[in-house]
Design a protein around this motif. Sequence first.
Motif: not given
Length: 161
Positions: A92-108
């Motif tokens: 239930g948390q808002v997803g957050m990361t410092n990884s561009k790869i993870v951001s790309d996995l979620f299409d931003g």
Amino acid sequence: KKSYYVGSISSSNIEQIKPFAKACDDAGIEFIHSDPWRTPLSWEENKELVQRSYVAPDIRGVGLGDNNPDTGCNYLKTGYIPCRVLKNISYGQVGMTNSKIVSDLFDGAIVYNSDTYQLFYDTEANITNYDLIEHQMDIVRDHHTYLNRCGSILKVYNNEV
């Protein structure tokens, strides 16, 4: 208000964790580290801490502990996809990361900033963005569950990929 970081902090990620912890402190949020090696938590305890956390960080390191920035725990360079971000979202948390790869996995569709100090504030600005949180949860449910991984393995096994 408390932000729980359930995971290892070492030479491979300390320089990425410090700015985030400072941002928490500057905002009056207590940053609490739960080290799984010193004080292991049950699955239920881990889930409870993440769910009640003000923000639940996924912060990847650069892996300098082995003196080779191309190997080891250099998760930012190697493109490691952690389970932590998927669990945080499913809890239930808002997803957050410092990884561009993870951001790309979620299409931003995730809070991303390579500057972990600013990442705290970007995340804080979205903690009540329930449309974003629900969208992230849908992505995890539809694409990143144990059953999804089993299906992927079967596709490879059956030469369907």
